[in-house]
Scaffold this active site. Structure first.
Site, mmCIF file in Angstrom:
data_model
loop_
_atom_site.group_PDB
_atom_site.id
_atom_site.type_symbol
_atom_site.label_atom_id
_atom_site.label_comp_id
_atom_site.label_asym_id
_atom_site.label_seq_id
_atom_site.Cartn_x
_atom_site.Cartn_y
_atom_site.Cartn_z
ATOM 1 N N ILE A 178 4.827 -1.947 24.443
ATOM 2 C CA ILE A 178 3.373 -1.950 24.424
ATOM 3 C C ILE A 178 2.923 -1.648 25.851
ATOM 4 O O ILE A 178 3.347 -2.309 26.803
ATOM 5 C CB ILE A 178 2.814 -3.292 23.923
ATOM 6 C CG1 ILE A 178 3.199 -3.474 22.449
ATOM 7 C CG2 ILE A 178 1.300 -3.346 24.105
ATOM 8 C CD1 ILE A 178 2.796 -4.801 21.861
ATOM 9 N N GLU A 201 7.803 12.671 9.582
ATOM 10 C CA GLU A 201 7.449 12.567 11.002
ATOM 11 C C GLU A 201 7.992 13.758 11.759
ATOM 12 O O GLU A 201 7.318 14.315 12.642
ATOM 13 C CB GLU A 201 8.019 11.270 11.607
ATOM 14 C CG GLU A 201 7.347 10.007 11.124
ATOM 15 C CD GLU A 201 7.953 8.759 11.766
ATOM 16 O OE1 GLU A 201 8.426 8.841 12.921
ATOM 17 O OE2 GLU A 201 7.947 7.710 11.113
ATOM 18 N N HIS A 261 3.046 6.831 14.414
ATOM 19 C CA HIS A 261 3.202 5.500 13.827
ATOM 20 C C HIS A 261 3.613 5.658 12.366
ATOM 21 O O HIS A 261 3.035 6.478 11.652
ATOM 22 C CB HIS A 261 1.884 4.727 13.924
ATOM 23 C CG HIS A 261 1.995 3.329 13.413
ATOM 24 N ND1 HIS A 261 2.667 2.345 14.108
ATOM 25 C CD2 HIS A 261 1.558 2.766 12.266
ATOM 26 C CE1 HIS A 261 2.620 1.223 13.398
ATOM 27 N NE2 HIS A 261 1.962 1.462 12.287
ATOM 28 N N THR A 264 -4.806 4.751 22.696
ATOM 29 C CA THR A 264 -5.879 4.060 23.398
ATOM 30 C C THR A 264 -5.357 2.675 23.770
ATOM 31 O O THR A 264 -4.260 2.293 23.359
ATOM 32 C CB THR A 264 -7.141 3.935 22.518
ATOM 33 O OG1 THR A 264 -6.801 3.202 21.334
ATOM 34 C CG2 THR A 264 -7.686 5.312 22.134
#
Length: 193
Positions: A96, A178, A113, A145
Protein backbone atom coordinates in the site's frame (compact mmCIF):
# COMPACT_ATOMS: atom_id res chain seq x y z
CA UNK A 1 11.01 8.18 -25.43
CA UNK A 2 8.24 7.61 -22.86
CA UNK A 3 9.76 5.38 -20.19
CA UNK A 4 7.56 2.91 -18.34
CA UNK A 5 8.65 1.63 -14.92
CA UNK A 6 6.84 -1.48 -13.68
CA UNK A 7 6.68 -2.45 -9.99
CA UNK A 8 6.26 -6.12 -9.04
CA UNK A 9 6.42 -8.33 -5.96
CA UNK A 10 6.26 -11.82 -7.42
CA UNK A 11 5.96 -13.73 -10.67
CA UNK A 12 5.26 -10.65 -12.72
CA UNK A 13 2.87 -12.24 -15.22
CA UNK A 14 1.11 -8.92 -15.89
CA UNK A 15 4.49 -7.23 -16.29
CA UNK A 16 5.50 -9.94 -18.76
CA UNK A 17 2.24 -9.43 -20.69
CA UNK A 18 2.99 -5.70 -20.94
CA UNK A 19 6.60 -6.32 -22.01
CA UNK A 20 5.49 -8.82 -24.67
CA UNK A 21 2.83 -6.41 -25.96
CA UNK A 22 5.43 -3.63 -26.14
CA UNK A 23 7.69 -5.89 -28.19
CA UNK A 24 5.04 -7.42 -30.46
CA UNK A 25 3.19 -4.14 -31.06
CA UNK A 26 6.41 -2.15 -31.52
CA UNK A 27 5.60 0.45 -28.87
CA UNK A 28 9.05 2.03 -29.31
CA UNK A 29 8.26 2.84 -32.93
CA UNK A 30 4.49 3.34 -32.76
CA UNK A 31 4.08 4.98 -29.32
CA UNK A 32 7.60 6.27 -28.65
CA UNK A 33 7.47 4.19 -25.43
CA UNK A 34 9.42 1.40 -23.81
CA UNK A 35 9.57 -0.57 -20.57
CA UNK A 36 12.69 1.00 -19.06
CA UNK A 37 12.84 -0.78 -15.70
CA UNK A 38 11.23 -3.37 -13.46
CA UNK A 39 11.55 -2.83 -9.71
CA UNK A 40 10.58 -5.24 -6.94
CA UNK A 41 10.35 -5.09 -3.17
CA UNK A 42 11.40 -8.77 -3.06
CA UNK A 43 14.77 -10.06 -4.25
CA UNK A 44 13.31 -13.48 -5.10
CA UNK A 45 10.53 -12.09 -7.34
CA UNK A 46 10.58 -14.37 -10.39
CA UNK A 47 9.49 -11.52 -12.64
CA UNK A 48 12.95 -9.98 -12.23
CA UNK A 49 14.44 -12.96 -14.09
CA UNK A 50 12.09 -12.46 -17.04
CA UNK A 51 12.80 -8.71 -17.14
CA UNK A 52 16.57 -9.29 -17.07
CA UNK A 53 16.27 -11.82 -19.89
CA UNK A 54 14.51 -9.13 -21.95
CA UNK A 55 17.37 -6.69 -21.38
CA UNK A 56 15.30 -4.50 -19.06
CA UNK A 57 16.98 -2.80 -16.11
CA UNK A 58 15.96 -4.27 -12.75
CA UNK A 59 16.28 -3.18 -9.15
CA UNK A 60 15.30 -4.52 -5.74
CA UNK A 61 14.36 -2.44 -2.71
CA UNK A 62 13.46 -4.62 0.28
CA UNK A 63 10.75 -2.79 2.20
CA UNK A 64 11.78 -4.63 5.38
CA UNK A 65 15.07 -2.73 5.39
CA UNK A 66 13.32 0.61 5.94
CA UNK A 67 12.18 2.07 9.24
CA UNK A 68 8.83 3.24 7.90
CA UNK A 69 6.50 3.04 4.94
CA UNK A 70 7.37 6.66 4.14
CA UNK A 71 11.11 5.93 4.13
CA UNK A 72 10.60 3.00 1.76
CA UNK A 73 8.37 5.01 -0.58
CA UNK A 74 10.90 7.87 -0.66
CA UNK A 75 13.69 5.48 -1.64
CA UNK A 76 11.40 3.75 -4.14
CA UNK A 77 10.53 7.06 -5.79
CA UNK A 78 14.21 7.96 -6.03
CA UNK A 79 14.91 4.62 -7.73
CA UNK A 80 11.99 5.03 -10.13
CA UNK A 81 12.88 8.63 -10.97
CA UNK A 82 16.35 7.60 -12.18
CA UNK A 83 14.50 6.17 -15.20
CA UNK A 84 12.56 9.42 -15.87
CA UNK A 85 9.22 7.64 -16.10
CA UNK A 86 6.32 8.90 -18.15
CA UNK A 87 4.27 6.12 -16.55
CA UNK A 88 4.57 3.92 -13.45
CA UNK A 89 2.68 0.63 -13.60
CA UNK A 90 1.84 -1.53 -10.59
CA UNK A 91 1.75 -5.20 -11.62
CA UNK A 92 1.24 -7.32 -8.54
CA UNK A 93 3.16 -4.88 -6.35
CA UNK A 94 1.90 -5.92 -2.92
CA UNK A 95 2.45 -2.69 -1.01
CA UNK A 96 0.00 0.00 0.00
CA UNK A 97 1.60 3.23 -1.16
CA UNK A 98 1.76 6.41 0.91
CA UNK A 99 -0.25 9.47 -0.16
CA UNK A 100 3.01 11.33 -0.84
CA UNK A 101 4.18 8.64 -3.25
CA UNK A 102 0.83 8.58 -5.03
CA UNK A 103 0.82 12.37 -5.30
CA UNK A 104 4.36 12.35 -6.74
CA UNK A 105 3.12 10.19 -9.65
CA UNK A 106 -0.41 11.61 -9.89
CA UNK A 107 -1.83 11.19 -13.37
CA UNK A 108 0.81 8.64 -14.38
CA UNK A 109 0.35 5.74 -11.94
CA UNK A 110 -1.72 2.71 -12.99
CA UNK A 111 -2.81 -0.48 -11.25
CA UNK A 112 -4.86 -3.56 -12.04
CA UNK A 113 -7.24 -5.05 -9.48
CA UNK A 114 -8.80 -8.54 -9.72
CA UNK A 115 -12.43 -7.48 -9.36
CA UNK A 116 -14.98 -5.34 -11.14
CA UNK A 117 -14.38 -2.21 -9.12
CA UNK A 118 -15.97 -0.62 -7.23
CA UNK A 119 -16.97 -4.12 -6.04
CA UNK A 120 -14.54 -5.94 -3.75
CA UNK A 121 -11.60 -3.59 -3.25
CA UNK A 122 -8.71 -4.98 -1.22
CA UNK A 123 -7.82 -8.64 -0.84
CA UNK A 124 -9.51 -12.05 -1.32
CA UNK A 125 -11.62 -10.70 -4.18
CA UNK A 126 -12.38 -14.02 -5.87
CA UNK A 127 -13.64 -15.77 -2.74
CA UNK A 128 -15.65 -12.69 -1.80
CA UNK A 129 -17.31 -12.66 -5.25
CA UNK A 130 -18.18 -16.36 -4.93
CA UNK A 131 -19.46 -15.92 -1.36
CA UNK A 132 -21.64 -12.98 -2.47
CA UNK A 133 -23.25 -15.11 -5.17
CA UNK A 134 -21.96 -12.95 -8.02
CA UNK A 135 -22.72 -14.21 -11.52
CA UNK A 136 -19.78 -12.24 -12.90
CA UNK A 137 -16.33 -11.23 -11.69
CA UNK A 138 -13.41 -9.72 -13.51
CA UNK A 139 -10.56 -7.26 -13.44
CA UNK A 140 -10.20 -3.48 -13.51
CA UNK A 141 -7.36 -1.27 -14.71
CA UNK A 142 -7.47 2.06 -12.92
CA UNK A 143 -5.47 5.14 -12.13
CA UNK A 144 -4.06 5.06 -8.60
CA UNK A 145 -5.25 7.62 -6.09
CA UNK A 146 -4.50 7.97 -2.39
CA UNK A 147 -7.65 5.97 -1.59
CA UNK A 148 -7.22 2.23 -2.21
CA UNK A 149 -8.77 0.86 -5.43
CA UNK A 150 -11.02 3.84 -6.20
CA UNK A 151 -9.17 5.77 -8.94
CA UNK A 152 -10.69 6.44 -12.37
CA UNK A 153 -11.43 3.22 -14.25
CA UNK A 154 -9.59 2.80 -17.57
CA UNK A 155 -10.68 -0.70 -18.61
CA UNK A 156 -12.47 -3.77 -17.30
CA UNK A 157 -12.84 -7.42 -18.29
CA UNK A 158 -15.82 -9.53 -17.26
CA UNK A 159 -15.54 -13.24 -16.44
CA UNK A 160 -18.51 -15.48 -15.54
CA UNK A 161 -18.55 -17.07 -12.09
CA UNK A 162 -19.30 -20.74 -12.70
CA UNK A 163 -21.32 -22.85 -10.24
CA UNK A 164 -18.34 -25.13 -9.47
CA UNK A 165 -15.81 -22.30 -9.18
CA UNK A 166 -13.22 -22.20 -6.45
CA UNK A 167 -11.37 -18.98 -5.73
CA UNK A 168 -8.33 -20.47 -7.47
CA UNK A 169 -10.22 -21.46 -10.64
CA UNK A 170 -11.88 -18.06 -10.86
CA UNK A 171 -8.56 -16.31 -10.23
CA UNK A 172 -6.92 -18.19 -13.11
CA UNK A 173 -9.66 -17.14 -15.57
CA UNK A 174 -9.54 -13.54 -14.35
CA UNK A 175 -5.73 -13.47 -14.64
CA UNK A 176 -5.94 -14.58 -18.28
CA UNK A 177 -8.13 -11.53 -18.96
CA UNK A 178 -5.79 -9.25 -16.98
CA UNK A 179 -3.04 -10.22 -19.42
CA UNK A 180 -5.24 -8.91 -22.25
CA UNK A 181 -6.64 -5.69 -20.81
CA UNK A 182 -3.61 -4.38 -18.91
CA UNK A 183 -1.34 -4.02 -21.98
CA UNK A 184 -4.29 -2.51 -23.91
CA UNK A 185 -4.96 0.03 -21.17
CA UNK A 186 -1.27 0.94 -20.89
CA UNK A 187 -1.02 1.46 -24.67
CA UNK A 188 -4.19 3.60 -24.66
CA UNK A 189 -2.83 5.66 -21.76
CA UNK A 190 0.50 6.17 -23.54
CA UNK A 191 -1.28 7.51 -26.64
CA UNK A 192 -2.71 10.32 -24.48
CA UNK A 193 0.64 11.35 -22.99
Amino acid sequence: MKNIVILISGGGSNMAAIVRAAQQQEWARRLDARVAAVISNKADAQGLVFASEQGIATAVLNHKEFASREAFDTALAETIDRHEPALVVLAGFMRILTPGFVQHYAGRLLNIHPSLLPAFPGLHTHQRAIDAGCKFAGATVHEVTAELDVGPILDQAVVPVLPQDTAEALAARVLAQEHVIYPQAVASFLRKL
